[in-house]
Design a protein around this motif. Structure first.
Motif, PDB file in Angstrom:
ATOM      1  N   TYR A  24      29.260  -2.427  27.699  1.00 21.92           N
ATOM      2  CA  TYR A  24      28.494  -2.117  26.670  1.00 21.92           C
ATOM      3  C   TYR A  24      29.086  -1.840  25.649  1.00 21.92           C
ATOM      4  O   TYR A  24      28.388  -2.026  24.578  1.00 21.92           O
ATOM      5  CB  TYR A  24      27.590  -0.926  27.133  1.00 21.92           C
ATOM      6  N   LEU A  25      30.115  -1.266  25.415  1.00 26.20           N
ATOM      7  CA  LEU A  25      30.833  -1.090  24.199  1.00 26.20           C
ATOM      8  C   LEU A  25      30.913  -2.571  23.501  1.00 26.20           C
ATOM      9  O   LEU A  25      30.828  -2.778  22.224  1.00 26.20           O
ATOM     10  CB  LEU A  25      32.334  -0.527  24.290  1.00 26.20           C
ATOM     11  N   GLU A 219       4.888   8.548  35.946  1.00 25.27           N
ATOM     12  CA  GLU A 219       6.258   8.530  36.119  1.00 25.27           C
ATOM     13  C   GLU A 219       6.819   7.802  35.025  1.00 25.27           C
ATOM     14  O   GLU A 219       5.949   6.721  34.433  1.00 25.27           O
ATOM     15  CB  GLU A 219       6.458   7.530  37.232  1.00 25.27           C
ATOM     16  N   VAL A 220       8.063   8.012  34.484  1.00 23.48           N
ATOM     17  CA  VAL A 220       8.628   7.091  33.436  1.00 23.48           C
ATOM     18  C   VAL A 220       8.864   5.651  33.774  1.00 23.48           C
ATOM     19  O   VAL A 220       9.307   5.460  34.763  1.00 23.48           O
ATOM     20  CB  VAL A 220       9.917   7.588  32.931  1.00 23.48           C
ATOM     21  N   VAL A 221       8.211   4.747  32.775  1.00 22.78           N
ATOM     22  CA  VAL A 221       8.526   3.324  33.219  1.00 22.78           C
ATOM     23  C   VAL A 221       9.695   2.970  32.391  1.00 22.78           C
ATOM     24  O   VAL A 221       9.717   2.948  31.110  1.00 22.78           O
ATOM     25  CB  VAL A 221       7.135   2.433  32.825  1.00 22.78           C
ATOM     26  N   THR A 222      10.740   2.425  32.912  1.00 25.19           N
ATOM     27  CA  THR A 222      12.024   2.320  32.114  1.00 25.19           C
ATOM     28  C   THR A 222      12.021   0.989  31.687  1.00 25.19           C
ATOM     29  O   THR A 222      12.712   1.205  30.563  1.00 25.19           O
ATOM     30  CB  THR A 222      13.198   2.451  33.239  1.00 25.19           C
ATOM     31  N   GLU A 223      11.377  -0.034  32.042  1.00 19.56           N
ATOM     32  CA  GLU A 223      11.367  -1.341  31.198  1.00 19.56           C
ATOM     33  C   GLU A 223      10.025  -1.594  31.144  1.00 19.56           C
ATOM     34  O   GLU A 223       9.053  -1.907  32.040  1.00 19.56           O
ATOM     35  CB  GLU A 223      12.288  -2.134  31.936  1.00 19.56           C
ATOM     36  N   LEU A 224       9.575  -2.269  29.727  1.00 18.59           N
ATOM     37  CA  LEU A 224       8.317  -2.593  29.380  1.00 18.59           C
ATOM     38  C   LEU A 224       8.373  -4.025  28.713  1.00 18.59           C
ATOM     39  O   LEU A 224       9.121  -4.023  27.931  1.00 18.59           O
ATOM     40  CB  LEU A 224       7.419  -1.731  28.761  1.00 18.59           C
ATOM     41  N   VAL A 271      21.441   9.243  23.332  1.00 15.15           N
ATOM     42  CA  VAL A 271      21.570   7.909  22.789  1.00 15.15           C
ATOM     43  C   VAL A 271      22.945   6.948  23.395  1.00 15.15           C
ATOM     44  O   VAL A 271      22.941   5.990  23.687  1.00 15.15           O
ATOM     45  CB  VAL A 271      21.985   8.226  21.099  1.00 15.15           C
ATOM     46  N   LEU A 272      23.893   8.007  23.818  1.00 11.76           N
ATOM     47  CA  LEU A 272      24.765   7.139  24.650  1.00 11.76           C
ATOM     48  C   LEU A 272      24.577   6.710  25.970  1.00 11.76           C
ATOM     49  O   LEU A 272      24.941   5.726  26.463  1.00 11.76           O
ATOM     50  CB  LEU A 272      26.059   8.218  24.525  1.00 11.76           C
ATOM     51  N   LEU A 273      23.712   7.449  26.518  1.00 11.12           N
ATOM     52  CA  LEU A 273      23.261   7.247  27.714  1.00 11.12           C
ATOM     53  C   LEU A 273      22.325   6.040  27.503  1.00 11.12           C
ATOM     54  O   LEU A 273      22.606   5.156  28.645  1.00 11.12           O
ATOM     55  CB  LEU A 273      22.373   8.414  28.465  1.00 11.12           C
ATOM     56  N   GLU A 274      21.607   5.832  26.661  1.00 16.99           N
ATOM     57  CA  GLU A 274      20.890   4.800  26.550  1.00 16.99           C
ATOM     58  C   GLU A 274      21.644   3.399  26.437  1.00 16.99           C
ATOM     59  O   GLU A 274      21.466   2.239  27.030  1.00 16.99           O
ATOM     60  CB  GLU A 274      19.819   4.775  25.575  1.00 16.99           C
ATOM     61  N   LEU A 275      22.422   3.390  25.351  1.00 11.96           N
ATOM     62  CA  LEU A 275      23.309   2.209  24.931  1.00 11.96           C
ATOM     63  C   LEU A 275      24.290   2.002  26.023  1.00 11.96           C
ATOM     64  O   LEU A 275      24.817   0.754  26.203  1.00 11.96           O
ATOM     65  CB  LEU A 275      23.722   2.608  23.458  1.00 11.96           C
ATOM     66  N   GLU A 278      24.548   1.887  32.414  1.00 16.16           N
ATOM     67  CA  GLU A 278      23.427   0.824  33.217  1.00 16.16           C
ATOM     68  C   GLU A 278      22.110   1.229  33.297  1.00 16.16           C
ATOM     69  O   GLU A 278      21.013   0.530  33.106  1.00 16.16           O
ATOM     70  CB  GLU A 278      23.975   0.518  34.567  1.00 16.16           C
ATOM     71  N   HIS A 279      21.818   2.513  33.756  1.00 12.19           N
ATOM     72  CA  HIS A 279      20.530   3.045  33.886  1.00 12.19           C
ATOM     73  C   HIS A 279      19.701   3.293  32.582  1.00 12.19           C
ATOM     74  O   HIS A 279      18.477   3.397  32.782  1.00 12.19           O
ATOM     75  CB  HIS A 279      20.550   4.118  34.750  1.00 12.19           C
ATOM     76  N   GLY A 280      20.558   3.527  31.292  1.00 15.42           N
ATOM     77  CA  GLY A 280      19.676   3.865  30.318  1.00 15.42           C
ATOM     78  C   GLY A 280      19.195   5.336  30.484  1.00 15.42           C
ATOM     79  O   GLY A 280      19.303   6.123  31.116  1.00 15.42           O
ATOM     80  N   ALA A 281      18.206   5.432  29.137  1.00 17.17           N
ATOM     81  CA  ALA A 281      17.434   6.671  29.058  1.00 17.17           C
ATOM     82  C   ALA A 281      15.890   6.174  28.678  1.00 17.17           C
ATOM     83  O   ALA A 281      16.072   5.407  27.702  1.00 17.17           O
ATOM     84  CB  ALA A 281      18.118   7.703  28.027  1.00 17.17           C
ATOM     85  N   GLY A 282      14.942   6.976  28.979  1.00 14.76           N
ATOM     86  CA  GLY A 282      13.778   6.516  28.656  1.00 14.76           C
ATOM     87  C   GLY A 282      13.100   5.231  28.847  1.00 14.76           C
ATOM     88  O   GLY A 282      13.403   4.770  29.910  1.00 14.76           O
TER      89      GLY A 282
END
Length: 288
Positions: A24-25, A219-224, A271-275, A278-282
């Motif tokens: 990811y980096l 439930e939060v939808v992680t990908e749209l 921000v770090l979790l998202e970028l 693998e699972h990201g955030a939000g």
């Protein structure tokens, strides 16, 4: 001995996390990431320092971060102190001449400099500016009934590229200039989306006070995809304050941003979790 073993496990876990972040980096090396920091997501001084540390880390690993901030709660507080009454049209604040002066004072002054100082405390080099500087964001009046509320119609992001070139992090207050020299208050999300599109950013991150876009079951939808967002809005699943946020994301995608994410800015290291995980955030929204 048990304490030492626990510490060793913590360090091993940290090293493993760093190693797993390598793809990811590499993925975000030299990428432009626009982060909208909402007023409600700013929280305490400690939370601000944590956010600033993450932003400095982004730059250290090769990302070009741009911070666009809001400040609604701070504006409300100052208007109350000054005994300036606000009128509302369809739930939106009317920004008259007295109000826009307070908005500029709070956003370009107190809020902007607080973020700049937090980044600098963490070893970064940040510069505060608004959409008025270098004609970054030229606006037209959104609605005469709302007064000095503007919609960006012309962008000049050259000043931001100049700051990237000298390893400086731009921190931008959402104010724009009119063609006749007026000062316009711009919705923070709208400003962030317009800036991200002008920069053809890799990511637009909207840090807010919700976990993301939720489905009918809560439930939060992680990908749209953009199509799914349109359908969920038509079905009434996306409603209320989430509608303008998803619209901002779609406008940014149409303007050339690769993906937009709505996530909870109050969560540690969001921000770090998202970028970099693998699972990201939000909830991440892509064109297709």
């Amino acid at each position: 001995m048990k304490k030492q073993d626990a510490m060793n496990r913590d360090w091993i876990a940290t090293a493993r996390t760093l190693s797993q972040a390598l793809p990811y980096l590499q993925r975000y090396d030299n990428a432009i990431v626009v982060v909208k920091l909402g007023g409600h997501a700013m929280g305490s001084l400690e939370a601000m320092d944590d956010f600033a540390r993450d932003v400095v880390l982004l730059q250290q690993v090769g990302v070009n971060p741009v911070i666009v901030h809001g400040g609604g709660p701070m504006i409300n507080e100052m208007l109350k102190k000054l005994d300036i009454q606000s009128e509302f049209v369809n739930g939106k604040r009317v920004t008259d001449e007295a109000t826009v002066e307070v908005v500029e004072m709070v956003l370009s002054g107190r809020v902007n400099k607080r973020i700049v100082q937090a980044i600098n405390r963490q070893g970064g080099k940040a510069v505060g500016l608004s959409g008025k500087d270098a004609n970054l964001m030229i606006c037209e009046q959104t609605n005469p009934d709302l007064g000095f509320v503007g919609t960006p119609t012309e962008m000049h992001p050259e000043v931001l590229h100049n700051l990237f070139a000298v390893d400086t992090i731009p921190v931008i207050a959402p104010l724009g200039t009119g063609r006749n020299g007026e000062t316009f208050n711009v919705n923070g999300d709208t400003a962030a989306g317009a800036i991200a599109a002008a920069l053809k950013a890799d990511r637009l991150l909207l840090l807010t006070d919700v976990d993301g876009v939720k489905n009918a079951d809560g439930e939060v939808v992680t990908e749209l995809t953009a199509e799914q967002v349109h359908q969920m809005t038509a079905d009434g699943v996306i409603a209320g304050g989430m509608i303008p946020k998803t619209e901002t994301c779609l406008d940014a995608l149409n303007g050339g941003v690769r993906a937009a994410v709505i996530l909870d800015g109050r969560a540690p290291n969001a921000v770090l979790l998202e970028l970099f995980t693998e699972h990201g955030a939000g909830s991440i929204i892509r064109s297709t």
